[in-house]
Scaffold this motif. Structure first.
Motif, PDB file in Angstrom:
ATOM      1  N   ILE A 205       1.924   2.832  14.494  1.00 43.94           N
ATOM      2  CA  ILE A 205       2.016   1.982  13.316  1.00 43.94           C
ATOM      3  C   ILE A 205       3.099   2.547  12.399  1.00 43.94           C
ATOM      4  CG2 ILE A 205       0.815   1.239  11.214  1.00 43.94           C
ATOM      5  CD1 ILE A 205      -1.772   1.189  12.890  1.00 43.94           C
ATOM      6  N   VAL A 206       4.051   1.700  12.047  1.00 43.65           N
ATOM      7  CA  VAL A 206       5.097   2.060  11.087  1.00 43.65           C
ATOM      8  C   VAL A 206       5.158   0.925  10.072  1.00 43.65           C
ATOM      9  CG1 VAL A 206       7.520   2.662  10.729  1.00 43.65           C
ATOM     10  CG2 VAL A 206       6.377   3.306  12.881  1.00 43.65           C
ATOM     11  N   GLY A 207       4.503   1.117   8.934  1.00 47.82           N
ATOM     12  CA  GLY A 207       4.440   0.074   7.913  1.00 47.82           C
ATOM     13  C   GLY A 207       5.278   0.464   6.707  1.00 47.82           C
ATOM     14  N   SER A 208       6.452  -0.132   6.577  1.00 46.38           N
ATOM     15  CA  SER A 208       7.354   0.238   5.488  1.00 46.38           C
ATOM     16  C   SER A 208       7.264  -0.753   4.344  1.00 46.38           C
ATOM     17  CB  SER A 208       8.794   0.291   6.001  1.00 46.38           C
ATOM     18  OG  SER A 208       9.246  -0.996   6.400  1.00 46.38           O
ATOM     19  N   GLY A 209       7.401  -0.234   3.109  1.00 44.58           N
ATOM     20  CA  GLY A 209       7.378  -1.101   1.939  1.00 44.58           C
ATOM     21  C   GLY A 209       6.155  -1.997   1.945  1.00 44.58           C
ATOM     22  N   PRO A 210       6.325  -3.322   1.762  1.00 43.48           N
ATOM     23  CA  PRO A 210       5.171  -4.222   1.703  1.00 43.48           C
ATOM     24  C   PRO A 210       4.379  -4.283   3.009  1.00 43.48           C
ATOM     25  CG  PRO A 210       7.237  -5.465   1.730  1.00 43.48           C
ATOM     26  CD  PRO A 210       7.601  -4.033   1.500  1.00 43.48           C
ATOM     27  N   ASN A 211       5.005  -3.973   4.129  1.00 41.50           N
ATOM     28  CA  ASN A 211       4.276  -3.968   5.402  1.00 41.50           C
ATOM     29  C   ASN A 211       3.210  -2.881   5.438  1.00 41.50           C
ATOM     30  OD1 ASN A 211       5.756  -6.101   6.404  1.00 41.50           O
ATOM     31  ND2 ASN A 211       7.194  -4.817   7.545  1.00 41.50           N
ATOM     32  N   GLY A 212       3.376  -1.851   4.628  1.00 41.24           N
ATOM     33  CA  GLY A 212       2.381  -0.785   4.583  1.00 41.24           C
ATOM     34  C   GLY A 212       1.059  -1.225   3.992  1.00 41.24           C
ATOM     35  N   ALA A 213       1.037  -2.389   3.324  1.00 44.62           N
ATOM     36  CA  ALA A 213      -0.202  -2.906   2.761  1.00 44.62           C
ATOM     37  C   ALA A 213      -1.074  -3.588   3.807  1.00 44.62           C
ATOM     38  CB  ALA A 213       0.102  -3.890   1.627  1.00 44.62           C
ATOM     39  N   ASN A 214      -0.572  -3.693   5.037  1.00 42.01           N
ATOM     40  CA  ASN A 214      -1.351  -4.199   6.171  1.00 42.01           C
ATOM     41  C   ASN A 214      -1.742  -3.005   7.030  1.00 42.01           C
ATOM     42  OD1 ASN A 214      -2.345  -5.265   8.536  1.00 42.01           O
ATOM     43  ND2 ASN A 214      -0.571  -6.560   8.983  1.00 42.01           N
ATOM     44  N   PRO A 215      -3.031  -2.601   7.033  1.00 40.63           N
ATOM     45  CA  PRO A 215      -3.415  -1.368   7.726  1.00 40.63           C
ATOM     46  C   PRO A 215      -3.060  -1.336   9.204  1.00 40.63           C
ATOM     47  CG  PRO A 215      -5.167  -2.087   6.269  1.00 40.63           C
ATOM     48  CD  PRO A 215      -4.152  -3.186   6.286  1.00 40.63           C
ATOM     49  N   HIS A 216      -3.033  -2.488   9.870  1.00 42.36           N
ATOM     50  CA  HIS A 216      -2.737  -2.528  11.300  1.00 42.36           C
ATOM     51  C   HIS A 216      -1.434  -3.265  11.583  1.00 42.36           C
ATOM     52  CE1 HIS A 216      -7.050  -1.541  12.870  1.00 42.36           C
ATOM     53  NE2 HIS A 216      -6.412  -0.497  12.370  1.00 42.36           N
ATOM     54  N   ILE A 340      -5.233   3.027   0.381  1.00 40.27           N
ATOM     55  CA  ILE A 340      -5.061   2.038  -0.691  1.00 40.27           C
ATOM     56  C   ILE A 340      -3.913   1.125  -0.267  1.00 40.27           C
ATOM     57  CG2 ILE A 340      -4.338   1.654  -3.088  1.00 40.27           C
ATOM     58  CD1 ILE A 340      -5.682   4.319  -3.800  1.00 40.27           C
ATOM     59  N   TYR A 341      -4.159  -0.196  -0.361  1.00 38.33           N
ATOM     60  CA  TYR A 341      -3.192  -1.182   0.123  1.00 38.33           C
ATOM     61  C   TYR A 341      -2.939  -2.215  -0.969  1.00 38.33           C
ATOM     62  CZ  TYR A 341      -4.941   1.161   4.214  1.00 38.33           C
ATOM     63  OH  TYR A 341      -5.325   2.146   5.099  1.00 38.33           O
ATOM     64  N   LEU A 342      -1.757  -2.200  -1.524  1.00 36.76           N
ATOM     65  CA  LEU A 342      -1.390  -3.083  -2.627  1.00 36.76           C
ATOM     66  C   LEU A 342      -0.545  -4.226  -2.073  1.00 36.76           C
ATOM     67  CD1 LEU A 342      -0.488  -0.374  -5.300  1.00 36.76           C
ATOM     68  CD2 LEU A 342      -2.700  -1.488  -4.872  1.00 36.76           C
ATOM     69  N   PRO A 343      -1.123  -5.422  -1.938  1.00 35.71           N
ATOM     70  CA  PRO A 343      -0.444  -6.527  -1.265  1.00 35.71           C
ATOM     71  C   PRO A 343       0.942  -6.802  -1.846  1.00 35.71           C
ATOM     72  CG  PRO A 343      -2.738  -7.083  -1.682  1.00 35.71           C
ATOM     73  CD  PRO A 343      -2.471  -5.792  -2.405  1.00 35.71           C
ATOM     74  N   GLY A 344       1.895  -6.976  -0.929  1.00 35.84           N
ATOM     75  CA  GLY A 344       3.253  -7.287  -1.322  1.00 35.84           C
ATOM     76  C   GLY A 344       4.050  -6.116  -1.854  1.00 35.84           C
ATOM     77  N   ARG A 345       3.426  -4.933  -1.924  1.00 34.14           N
ATOM     78  CA  ARG A 345       4.101  -3.788  -2.525  1.00 34.14           C
ATOM     79  C   ARG A 345       4.181  -2.609  -1.559  1.00 34.14           C
ATOM     80  NH1 ARG A 345       1.552  -2.206  -7.883  1.00 34.14           N
ATOM     81  NH2 ARG A 345       3.554  -1.109  -8.054  1.00 34.14           N
ATOM     82  N   PHE A 346       3.065  -1.903  -1.338  1.00 31.49           N
ATOM     83  CA  PHE A 346       3.073  -0.762  -0.433  1.00 31.49           C
ATOM     84  C   PHE A 346       1.642  -0.353  -0.123  1.00 31.49           C
ATOM     85  CE2 PHE A 346       3.042   1.082  -4.703  1.00 31.49           C
ATOM     86  CZ  PHE A 346       2.084   2.090  -4.615  1.00 31.49           C
ATOM     87  N   GLY A 347       1.504   0.519   0.847  1.00 28.94           N
ATOM     88  CA  GLY A 347       0.208   1.078   1.190  1.00 28.94           C
ATOM     89  C   GLY A 347       0.312   2.573   1.399  1.00 28.94           C
ATOM     90  N   VAL A 348      -0.850   3.242   1.307  1.00 29.54           N
ATOM     91  CA  VAL A 348      -0.936   4.684   1.554  1.00 29.54           C
ATOM     92  C   VAL A 348      -2.211   4.949   2.361  1.00 29.54           C
ATOM     93  CG1 VAL A 348      -1.191   6.983   0.543  1.00 29.54           C
ATOM     94  CG2 VAL A 348       0.258   5.277  -0.601  1.00 29.54           C
ATOM     95  N   ARG A 349      -2.068   5.689   3.444  1.00 31.18           N
ATOM     96  CA  ARG A 349      -3.237   6.159   4.195  1.00 31.18           C
ATOM     97  C   ARG A 349      -2.964   7.587   4.645  1.00 31.18           C
ATOM     98  NH1 ARG A 349      -3.561   2.314   7.214  1.00 31.18           N
ATOM     99  NH2 ARG A 349      -2.690   2.930   9.244  1.00 31.18           N
ATOM    100  N   ILE A 350      -4.002   8.412   4.617  1.00 32.70           N
ATOM    101  CA  ILE A 350      -3.919   9.788   5.103  1.00 32.70           C
ATOM    102  C   ILE A 350      -5.105  10.000   6.031  1.00 32.70           C
ATOM    103  CG2 ILE A 350      -3.927  12.236   4.489  1.00 32.70           C
ATOM    104  CD1 ILE A 350      -2.795  11.410   1.732  1.00 32.70           C
TER     105      ILE A 350
END
Length: 375
Positions: A205-216, A340-350
């Motif tokens: 999984i490589v979610g950059s920018g707004p794509n990071g707000a989609n966990p999968h 934490i997943y902020l739609p249209g903006r970014f996401g963070v998972r550890i």
């Protein structure tokens, strides 16, 4: 590569697993277990058919009886060479014969059986037609903890898989991100996992920018830009056991809110890890991590469970989720991965894989959980 490959499992290991599975079936009120080719069969016998086809292959475990592997005649030579074969009786059947009749002769015609989740419907229906008095329950429902508690050798393999995934992260953080597509980074990650010993890559999984707000999100064609947060979640199988880790990196210097959200997730992940100890219900790990995110005002943006088990598959019981009252037991291994997943903006998972010890938990991933800046 560093470190040595753990010793392979022996026939005695597989014998003990099959005996334990049969006892567990009896304790659960089942007449036995029916195991199709897949992770359960590999874990119980060491046998992987060269091809899974419409021909029935099934392991029959019934309390008080020796294990029997029903197998097509043309597959029997391979089955005989499986590490656990010495503990099995092989019943082969030839084309033109009824494999369900062969299997039915081994079963209580009025019994309730646990059956592996990946059994083909045509085989289950064939058994039901032959033995209409039988009933079935999926192994996940009937014996969810069958593979959950790992022995010392399994823990060594999981630790080695985790260390290999860590090596992949240490290398990927050195490559350029800005101006490259997510799919490019995903390809690099897959290559690195294989370089460090993985035989199978399950996901990158490589979610950059707004794509990071989609966990999968997995990977796409989006070009990564300076200023992007990038979620990297990757894993697979090494020597038959799983890896799964997530780190969130940033291209260039992060904005204040991006750093704040990352810090919250890092604190939540630490809280989930600190909640791990024998006797604690699985849901308490979820509650501990979720409480940190909720108190920080981002509760609605943590949209998945905190963790899942891992072993011969990358997702299996136990699950760290509200409502799961199963107690943690030394030897269980699972992810702790708040986000934490902020739609249209970014996401963070550890995410780390954590093994339950006698008095707490042991991380099987040890790369930094601080914000990593990439180019």
């Amino acid at each position: 590569m560093t470190g040595s490959t753990p010793a392979p499992f022996t026939a005695d290991d597989y014998t003990a697993r099959m005996e334990r599975a049969a006892r567990s079936a009896a304790d659960a009120g089942l007449a036995g277990l029916l195991v199709a080719p897949g992770p359960d069969m590999v874990w119980l016998t060491g046998y992987t058919p060269t091809a899974v086809t419409e021909r029935l292959t099934v392991l029959v475990l019934t309390p008080g009886h020796d294990p029997v592997l029903v197998v097509p005649t043309l597959e029997a030579p391979d089955a005989e060479h499986a590490t656990g074969a010495s503990a099995l009786t092989l019943r082969d059947w030839t084309d033109g014969k009824d494999p369900y009749a062969v299997t039915a002769a081994l079963l209580d015609g009025s019994g309730r059986f646990g059956i592996s989740d990946n059994t083909w419907a045509m085989h289950l229906l064939g058994l039901q037609r032959t033995l209409p008095g039988t009933s079935y329950a999926s192994l996940t429902d009937a014996l969810p903890m069958l593979r959950a508690v790992k022995d010392a050798a399994e823990l060594e393999l999981l630790a080695a898989a985790g260390a290999a995934a860590d090596q992949a992260f240490e290398e990927i953080r050195k490559v350029p991100f800005a101006g490259r597509r997510e799919s490019d980074i995903g390809h690099d990650l897959a290559d690195l996992l294989r370089r460090f010993g993985h035989s199978q890559v399950d996901f990158t999984i490589v979610g950059s920018g707004p794509n990071g707000a989609n966990p999968h999100h997995e990977v796409g064609d989006r070009v990564i830009q300076d200023g992007d947060m990038v979620v990297l979640d990757f894993g697979g199988l090494k020597d038959g056991y799983g890896s799964d880790t997530t780190r969130t990196v940033h291209v260039g210097e992060p904005a204040e809110e991006e750093r704040t959200v990352h810090d919250i997730v890092r604190a939540a992940q630490e809280a989930g890890f600190r909640a791990v100890r024998p006797g604690v219900a699985c849901q308490e790990v979820d509650r501990a991590a979720r409480a940190v995110i909720t108190e920080a005002g981002y509760g609605e943006y943590f949209i998945h469970r905190t963790g899942h088990g891992i072993g011969v598959t990358t997702h299996e019981p136990p699950y760290m989720i509200e409502g799961e009252e199963q107690s943690l037991v030394p030897g269980m291994c699972f992810s702790v991965e708040p986000g934490i997943y902020l739609p249209g903006r970014f996401g963070v998972r550890i995410e780390d894989i954590v093994a339950v010890t006698g008095d707490g938990g042991r991380r099987l991933n040890n790369t930094t959980r601080e914000m990593v800046i990439v180019d």
